[in-house]
Scaffold this active site. Sequence first.
Site, PDB file in Angstrom:
ATOM      1  N   GLY A 139     -19.769  34.180  98.241  1.00 12.44           N
ATOM      2  CA  GLY A 139     -20.419  33.113  97.363  1.00 12.44           C
ATOM      3  C   GLY A 139     -21.147  32.491  98.100  1.00 12.44           C
ATOM      4  O   GLY A 139     -22.557  31.837  97.402  1.00 12.44           O
ATOM      5  N   ASP A 158     -19.917  28.069  99.223  1.00 11.08           N
ATOM      6  CA  ASP A 158     -20.494  27.739  97.995  1.00 11.08           C
ATOM      7  C   ASP A 158     -20.150  26.685  97.066  1.00 11.08           C
ATOM      8  O   ASP A 158     -20.856  25.807  96.643  1.00 11.08           O
ATOM      9  CB  ASP A 158     -20.544  29.126  96.875  1.00 11.08           C
ATOM     10  CG  ASP A 158     -19.405  29.690  96.759  1.00 11.08           C
ATOM     11  OD1 ASP A 158     -18.017  29.246  97.166  1.00 11.08           O
ATOM     12  OD2 ASP A 158     -18.996  30.856  95.996  1.00 11.08           O
ATOM     13  N   ASP A 208     -13.613  23.613  94.906  1.00 14.11           N
ATOM     14  CA  ASP A 208     -12.759  23.634  93.572  1.00 14.11           C
ATOM     15  C   ASP A 208     -11.493  22.927  93.955  1.00 14.11           C
ATOM     16  O   ASP A 208     -11.296  21.845  94.153  1.00 14.11           O
ATOM     17  CB  ASP A 208     -12.928  24.980  92.938  1.00 14.11           C
ATOM     18  CG  ASP A 208     -12.168  24.956  91.430  1.00 14.11           C
ATOM     19  OD1 ASP A 208     -11.807  23.749  91.065  1.00 14.11           O
ATOM     20  OD2 ASP A 208     -12.162  25.736  90.978  1.00 14.11           O
ATOM     21  N   LYS A 248     -16.798  20.369  92.817  1.00 11.88           N
ATOM     22  CA  LYS A 248     -16.348  20.108  91.400  1.00 11.88           C
ATOM     23  C   LYS A 248     -15.813  18.882  91.223  1.00 11.88           C
ATOM     24  O   LYS A 248     -14.655  18.359  92.228  1.00 11.88           O
ATOM     25  CB  LYS A 248     -15.428  21.054  90.940  1.00 11.88           C
ATOM     26  CG  LYS A 248     -16.283  22.249  90.484  1.00 11.88           C
ATOM     27  CD  LYS A 248     -15.321  23.309  89.605  1.00 11.88           C
ATOM     28  CE  LYS A 248     -16.021  24.420  89.391  1.00 11.88           C
ATOM     29  NZ  LYS A 248     -15.363  25.743  88.578  1.00 11.88           N
ATOM     30  N   PHE A 299     -16.876  26.400  84.777  1.00 10.99           N
ATOM     31  CA  PHE A 299     -17.388  27.509  85.672  1.00 10.99           C
ATOM     32  C   PHE A 299     -18.795  27.811  85.796  1.00 10.99           C
ATOM     33  O   PHE A 299     -19.245  28.023  84.699  1.00 10.99           O
ATOM     34  CB  PHE A 299     -16.606  28.659  85.132  1.00 10.99           C
ATOM     35  CG  PHE A 299     -16.367  29.903  86.173  1.00 10.99           C
ATOM     36  CD1 PHE A 299     -15.168  29.803  87.030  1.00 10.99           C
ATOM     37  CD2 PHE A 299     -17.206  31.061  85.979  1.00 10.99           C
ATOM     38  CE1 PHE A 299     -15.165  30.843  88.074  1.00 10.99           C
ATOM     39  CE2 PHE A 299     -17.070  31.959  87.144  1.00 10.99           C
ATOM     40  CZ  PHE A 299     -15.986  31.922  87.996  1.00 10.99           C
ATOM     41  N   VAL A 300     -19.163  28.011  86.845  1.00  9.90           N
ATOM     42  CA  VAL A 300     -20.637  28.110  86.904  1.00  9.90           C
ATOM     43  C   VAL A 300     -20.895  29.552  87.928  1.00  9.90           C
ATOM     44  O   VAL A 300     -20.062  29.871  88.697  1.00  9.90           O
ATOM     45  CB  VAL A 300     -21.230  27.005  87.773  1.00  9.90           C
ATOM     46  CG1 VAL A 300     -21.244  25.728  87.041  1.00  9.90           C
ATOM     47  CG2 VAL A 300     -20.975  26.522  88.994  1.00  9.90           C
ATOM     48  N   ASP A 325     -20.303  33.989  91.544  1.00 15.56           N
ATOM     49  CA  ASP A 325     -20.232  35.243  90.677  1.00 15.56           C
ATOM     50  C   ASP A 325     -19.347  35.023  89.633  1.00 15.56           C
ATOM     51  O   ASP A 325     -18.445  33.791  89.667  1.00 15.56           O
ATOM     52  CB  ASP A 325     -19.714  36.338  91.323  1.00 15.56           C
ATOM     53  CG  ASP A 325     -18.204  36.024  91.913  1.00 15.56           C
ATOM     54  OD1 ASP A 325     -17.889  35.114  92.382  1.00 15.56           O
ATOM     55  OD2 ASP A 325     -17.629  36.992  91.447  1.00 15.56           O
ATOM     56  N   ARG A 377     -24.775  36.846  90.854  1.00 13.14           N
ATOM     57  CA  ARG A 377     -24.938  36.100  92.233  1.00 13.14           C
ATOM     58  C   ARG A 377     -26.446  36.098  92.363  1.00 13.14           C
ATOM     59  O   ARG A 377     -26.751  35.075  93.105  1.00 13.14           O
ATOM     60  CB  ARG A 377     -24.462  36.849  93.235  1.00 13.14           C
ATOM     61  CG  ARG A 377     -22.644  37.093  93.311  1.00 13.14           C
ATOM     62  CD  ARG A 377     -22.411  37.456  94.724  1.00 13.14           C
ATOM     63  NE  ARG A 377     -21.132  37.897  94.638  1.00 13.14           N
ATOM     64  CZ  ARG A 377     -20.038  37.091  94.847  1.00 13.14           C
ATOM     65  NH1 ARG A 377     -20.151  35.684  94.864  1.00 13.14           N
ATOM     66  NH2 ARG A 377     -18.677  37.457  94.788  1.00 13.14           N
TER      67      ARG A 377
END
Length: 206
Positions: free
Chosen positions: A64, A120, A123, A151, A172-173, A179, A185
């Site tokens: 990521g 990346d 979470d 997040k 969700f991004v 991805d 990506r």
Amino acid sequence: MRPDMDSRPEHHNTSSPAQAHHCRHDVDRVLVDRRRIARRVQELADDIRRCYDGELTILGVLTGSLVFLADLVRQLPMRLRIYTVAASSYAGNTTRPGELRTHLDETIELAGRDVLIVDDILDSGQTLAALTAAVRARNPQSVRVCVLLRKEPASPGRLEAEFVGFTVEPEFVVGYGLDYNDLYRNLPDVCTLRPEVFAHDEGATP
Ligand code: IMP
Ligand code: MG
């Protein structure tokens, strides 16, 4: 004619099947566009530069962080060692955490070094907590974390990062390295996906 893409018009034909499968068609909204990302990456690099006097060891979390890492390191002027570590808590076509896997190569020298882990997105923080612990066990001089996205809201006691690009809602991004099912990506912006994209993955809708 030059041997480039222009000499192969079939790749530019807007009615070609390749166009219909362009990943941008699955995008719902652009949350953070490429210009904002580029500006923020420069600011993060300035903050990181001010934080360290000497050499720095960067540990990029694959896959990521790939795009973020590539942009960030090119804005850092100090002597850098760049390594990557494979870590993933999401398996396949799901948006929910699965088994956590990290593998920190034993040959990477971390003792006495200033280590910056680059990922990346933060979470649940499980990935970075596990990785930070694995790095600390090698007796580095310091360990800090840099994430493009964080997040919110954070669960109680979640690990926090010293360097954060943007704080985002708990949706969700994808894009700029992030991805879904190993796709998207390569989108240059951070985006959400249309709900139909998740429709076939039972129990995985964000
Ligand atoms: P955590 O361990 O729950 O903090 O998960 C962190 C990892 O899960 C990140 O490095 C990402 O690879 C992945 N992840 C978490 N949220 C998202 C998301 O919204 N889109 C894509 N990947 C995500
Ligand atoms: Mg990841």
